[in-house]
Design an enzyme around this catalytic site. Structure first.
Site, PDB file in Angstrom:
ATOM      1  N   CYS A   1       0.842  -1.204   0.000  1.00 16.30           N
ATOM      2  CA  CYS A   1       0.000   0.000   0.000  1.00 16.30           C
ATOM      3  C   CYS A   1       0.877   1.253   0.000  1.00 16.30           C
ATOM      4  CB  CYS A   1      -0.926  -0.035   1.213  1.00 16.30           C
ATOM      5  SG  CYS A   1      -2.163   1.284   1.243  1.00 16.30           S
ATOM      6  N   CYS A   2       1.901   1.287   0.862  1.00 20.73           N
ATOM      7  CA  CYS A   2       2.811   2.447   0.892  1.00 20.73           C
ATOM      8  C   CYS A   2       3.575   2.586  -0.426  1.00 20.73           C
ATOM      9  CB  CYS A   2       3.817   2.315   2.045  1.00 20.73           C
ATOM     10  SG  CYS A   2       3.192   2.812   3.660  1.00 20.73           S
TER      11      CYS A   2
ATOM     12  N   CYS B   1      -1.208   8.506   7.454  1.00 19.53           N
ATOM     13  CA  CYS B   1      -2.532   8.134   6.960  1.00 19.53           C
ATOM     14  C   CYS B   1      -3.417   7.704   8.128  1.00 19.53           C
ATOM     15  CB  CYS B   1      -2.414   6.975   5.982  1.00 19.53           C
ATOM     16  SG  CYS B   1      -1.565   7.385   4.456  1.00 19.53           S
TER      17      CYS B   1
ATOM     18  N   CYS C   1      -3.507   4.072   9.592  1.00 17.62           N
ATOM     19  CA  CYS C   1      -2.235   3.546  10.106  1.00 17.62           C
ATOM     20  C   CYS C   1      -1.640   4.444  11.190  1.00 17.62           C
ATOM     21  CB  CYS C   1      -1.238   3.392   8.963  1.00 17.62           C
ATOM     22  SG  CYS C   1      -1.833   2.302   7.664  1.00 17.62           S
TER      23      CYS C   1
ATOM     24  N   CYS D   1       7.596   4.190   5.944  1.00 14.07           N
ATOM     25  CA  CYS D   1       6.742   3.887   4.800  1.00 14.07           C
ATOM     26  C   CYS D   1       7.533   3.545   3.547  1.00 14.07           C
ATOM     27  CB  CYS D   1       5.829   5.074   4.517  1.00 14.07           C
ATOM     28  SG  CYS D   1       6.701   6.624   4.373  1.00 14.07           S
TER      29      CYS D   1
HETATM   30 FE1  SF4 Z   1      -1.428   2.751   2.932  1.00 12.47          FE
HETATM   31 FE2  SF4 Z   1      -1.150   3.043   5.587  1.00 12.47          FE
HETATM   32 FE3  SF4 Z   1       0.958   3.358   3.925  1.00 12.47          FE
HETATM   33 FE4  SF4 Z   1      -1.011   5.169   4.004  1.00 12.47          FE
HETATM   34  S1  SF4 Z   1       0.448   4.649   5.671  1.00 12.47           S
HETATM   35  S2  SF4 Z   1      -0.050   4.371   2.179  1.00 12.47           S
HETATM   36  S3  SF4 Z   1      -2.837   3.832   4.294  1.00 12.47           S
HETATM   37  S4  SF4 Z   1      -0.204   1.444   4.354  1.00 12.47           S
END
Ligand code: SF4
Length: 233
Positions: A120-121, A203, A206, A229
């Site tokens: 996701c990151c 985010c 998280c 991240c």
């Molecule tokens: Fe995704 Fe969490 Fe990374 Fe944001 S901090 S990009 S929601 S995994």
């Protein structure tokens, strides 16, 4: 402004500056960066606060301030970005991932941040930043050595091997007290969540509030081994 072009020259320049500027003030470090790179320098901001953007605007009014809108931010973070854009002498540039959250959900399934936060990151932060920094030779961050053990050796100027760019961390040697004093003295915009128990703002899915005695980044990806991240680690 430097006419340095090759990656090897940039790398050598960064390593030399890191040594030469270790004891320099944040403004001196930013003056070096803006004198050296001009418009090929930018500040990145998570909109936790606008301290580095404020410092940079003092030595280079209108400086580019790059913000990554992952689609998962707290409304307070977007509000801070809008306030910075409205009142500060900076040029806010918002980067977005290739996929909206809905498109990512359709392709990878919902809540990828729970199942695979690294992916996701990578999709929502690392890749967009890599693309967004293409036009720059150097970028500044608000990293500080006192934030967490993983940031304890942050150089004030270093070489970002992943992106092949000069990475400037003008407040690396600052403490939280230094940040607070600067915010108070200059009336710098900060994210309202900092007054609501959050010590580091990322985010929404998280990020949680920190508990007494925890380090500033303990509220990020809490309960997981993940601490960064991928932008800085
Ligand atoms: Fe995704 Fe969490 Fe990374 Fe944001 S901090 S990009 S929601 S995994």
């Amino acid at each position: 402004m430097t006419t340095v072009q090759s990656t090897e020259e940039l790398k050598a320049l960064a390593e030399r500056a890191g040594r030469d500027l270790e004891e320099a003030s944040a403004l001196e470090i930013l003056k070096w960066a803006t004198d050296t790179f001009g418009p090929r320098f930018c500040v990145t901001s998570s909109m936790e606060d606008a301290v580095v953007a404020h410092l940079a605007s003092r030595v280079m009014p209108g400086v580019d301030v790059v913000f990554l809108d992952t689609g998962y931010h707290f409304p307070e973070t977007i509000g801070t970005r809008d306030a910075v854009d409205a009142v500060m002498d900076v040029n806010v540039i918002t980067l977005t991932p290739r996929r909206t959250v809905a498109e990512q959900d359709a392709e990878y399934g919902p809540r990828l941040h729970e199942r695979n936060p690294d992916l996701c990151c990578a999709l929502r932060k690392v890749k967009p930043l890599e693309e967004g920094l293409t036009g720059y030779d150097a970028w500044a961050t608000g990293l500080r050595r006192d934030e967490s053990p993983t940031r304890a050796n942050t150089p004030v100027v270093g070489w970002d091997e992943k992106r092949r760019k000069v990475k400037v961390s003008p407040i690396a040697r600052w403490t939280q007290d230094d940040v607070d004093a600067y915010v108070t003295e200059h009336g710098v915009l900060t994210n309202p969540l900092l007054m609501d128990g959050y010590a580091s703002v990322g985010c929404a899915p998280c990020t949680r509030r920190v508990l007494e005695g925890e380090d500033a980044r303990a509220g990020r990806w809490a309960g997981r081994a993940k601490t960064e991240c991928g932008l800085h680690g």
